[in-house]
Scaffold this active site. Structure first.
Site, mmCIF file in Angstrom:
data_model
loop_
_atom_site.group_PDB
_atom_site.id
_atom_site.type_symbol
_atom_site.label_atom_id
_atom_site.label_comp_id
_atom_site.label_asym_id
_atom_site.label_seq_id
_atom_site.Cartn_x
_atom_site.Cartn_y
_atom_site.Cartn_z
ATOM 1 N N LYS A 1 -13.153 0.834 -2.674
ATOM 2 C CA LYS A 1 -14.227 1.136 -1.713
ATOM 3 C C LYS A 1 -15.338 1.931 -2.414
ATOM 4 O O LYS A 1 -16.521 1.688 -2.203
ATOM 5 C CB LYS A 1 -13.683 1.925 -0.515
ATOM 6 C CG LYS A 1 -12.829 1.093 0.447
ATOM 7 C CD LYS A 1 -12.364 1.921 1.653
ATOM 8 C CE LYS A 1 -11.454 1.131 2.581
ATOM 9 N NZ LYS A 1 -10.915 1.893 3.696
ATOM 10 N N GLU B 1 0.818 -1.223 0.000
ATOM 11 C CA GLU B 1 0.000 0.000 0.000
ATOM 12 C C GLU B 1 0.848 1.267 0.000
ATOM 13 O O GLU B 1 0.405 2.310 -0.451
ATOM 14 C CB GLU B 1 -0.924 0.028 1.226
ATOM 15 C CG GLU B 1 -2.211 -0.735 1.014
ATOM 16 C CD GLU B 1 -3.227 -0.522 2.132
ATOM 17 O OE1 GLU B 1 -2.984 0.295 3.034
ATOM 18 O OE2 GLU B 1 -4.265 -1.196 2.084
ATOM 19 N N HIS C 1 8.726 -26.939 0.111
ATOM 20 C CA HIS C 1 8.131 -28.129 -0.521
ATOM 21 C C HIS C 1 6.991 -27.764 -1.453
ATOM 22 O O HIS C 1 6.250 -28.628 -1.908
ATOM 23 C CB HIS C 1 7.682 -29.104 0.567
ATOM 24 C CG HIS C 1 8.835 -29.530 1.432
ATOM 25 N ND1 HIS C 1 9.549 -30.685 1.203
ATOM 26 C CD2 HIS C 1 9.444 -28.908 2.476
ATOM 27 C CE1 HIS C 1 10.534 -30.774 2.084
ATOM 28 N NE2 HIS C 1 10.485 -29.701 2.880
#
Ligand code: PA5
Length: 378
Positions: A372, A262, A283
């Site tokens: 938003k 951000e 792995h």
């Protein structure tokens, strides 16, 4: 003090200018936070934490992004040292997840810490409605209000207005401290104190690191780290893999991803932050790390650990360096509050300097706001 394995050449003039800019920036309130702790606020936080510990078996922490990741990172890393269990909610819009959190609380005695700087974010707002309903059903309106702790803006926002009108205990997210830099304010300190984290020691660790900036500015590892990752970024290493060998530090990686993503990812700039936990991920992603596309560098957070784990750390460093990955290593002094306090400040500072080196504002998040706005329209 944090140790690092690199010593890049630093443009001392630019570094000095950047530090001055950060200090002067309206959103740079975190810069001196550790050494200017508001003792009265700290006492209120501790009192509230003690009250929660006496009244609740569970504290529901509602918040997302910077209003969530910092305290979860430290609480998960250090393990709960208090009888109060922390349940997290409001960090997604999944109904399934919300139901799971409601079920987890079940019939237990609980309190709620709702955390939202803006006081208008949808995810926490929805979760808060649900948990408020549950509180009122269980305790009645008045006693429910006494179990709600709201951490939000000092003056504005839906949450602020409701907290004032219903008389919730209120804590303030300072105006000049952005969400992802707020872990050392009431945002993070209250839940951490409830979980039994020694918040004095955490702040001491951060303050100590802040002090070191005054004495050895250019030799400060955070400044060095910022410059070296900028150099790597310029050489087309566009992905940074934060690696640690402690599964309990997984949320610290998540906090880092938010902090750097951000702060730096704007204006078509920045290094993409991602993370692994070894040896587990050796792995799964180990093959790519060793031999895949060479556009990434690895930042190992080299927590003090046991002998066997330490051998794996060394083996990975050697193997990955041989495989053509620039490997940076950051070693905190201890795996405790003090060590994490240091690390928090180290990364906040490094991130702000690094974003400035990329020529972007470390303290805004226009991209987050864009989503938003779109969501609200829908
Ligand atoms: O770092 C940020 O500013 C964001 O990630 C916010 O913390 C996040 O969007 C939550 O916002 P708020 O605390 O206003 O609910």
């Amino acid at each position: 003090m944090i140790k690092v394995n690199f010593a890049p050449e630093i443009d001392t003039k630019r570094a000095g200018e950047i530090l001055t800019e950060i200090e002067a920036d309206l959103m740079g309130g975190w810069f001196d936070l550790p050494r200017k702790v508001d003792m009265a606020e700290l006492s209120r936080i501790k009192e509230a934490a003690a009250k929660i510990q006496s009244e609740a078996e569970i504290l529901v922490c509602i918040g997302i992004g910077g209003s969530y990741l910092g305290h979860r990172a430290i609480i998960e890393a250090l393990g709960s040292r208090s009888p109060v269990k922390i349940v997290y909610a409001g960090n997604s819009l999944s109904r399934r997840e919300l139901n799971r959190a409601l079920e987890e609380v079940g019939d237990a005695d609980f309190s709620v810490n709702v955390i939202s700087k803006s006081g208008t974010t949808l995810e926490p707002a929805i979760a808060f409605e649900e948990f408020k309903k549950k509180l009122i059903e269980k305790y009645g309106e008045e006693a429910a209000a006494e179990r709600i702790y709201a951490t939000t803006d000092a003056e504005k926002g839906t949450l602020h207005d409701e907290a004032v009108s219903r008389g919730y205990t209120r804590f303030v997210v300072p105006d000049n401290i952005g969400g992802r830099y707020s872990v050392l304010t009431a945002v993070g300190l209250l839940p951490m104190a409830v979980a039994g984290v020694n918040i004095d020691k955490l702040l001491e660790g951060a303050a100590e690191f802040r002090e070191s900036l005054d004495s050895e500015t250019m030799a400060n590892p955070a400044i060095q780290y910022a410059f070296i990752r900028n150099l790597l970024g310029q050489k087309n290493y566009d992905t940074e893999v934060f690696a640690s060998f402690e599964p309990s530090a997984m949320y610290f990686n998540e906090w880092l991803k938010q902090l750097f993503g951000e702060s730096e990812g704007k204006g078509k700039q920045g290094i993409l932050p991602t993370s692994v936990i070894y040896s587990t991920d050796l792995h799964s992603l180990g093959q790519f790390m060793q031999d895949g596309r060479r556009n990434l560098f690895e930042t190992i957070i080299d927590y003090p650990t046991d002998e066997l784990n330490m051998k794996v750390v060394t083996a990975v460093k050697l193997a990955h360096a041989a495989g053509g990955i620039p490997v940076l290593s950051i070693r905190p002094e201890s795996y405790d509050e003090r060590g994490f306090g240091e690390l928090i400040y180290f990364f906040e500072l490094a991130c702000a300097v690094s974003a400035k080196l990329f020529g972007v504002n470390p303290f805004d998040q226009p991209g987050v706001e864009a989503y938003k706005t779109e969501l609200k329209k829908l």
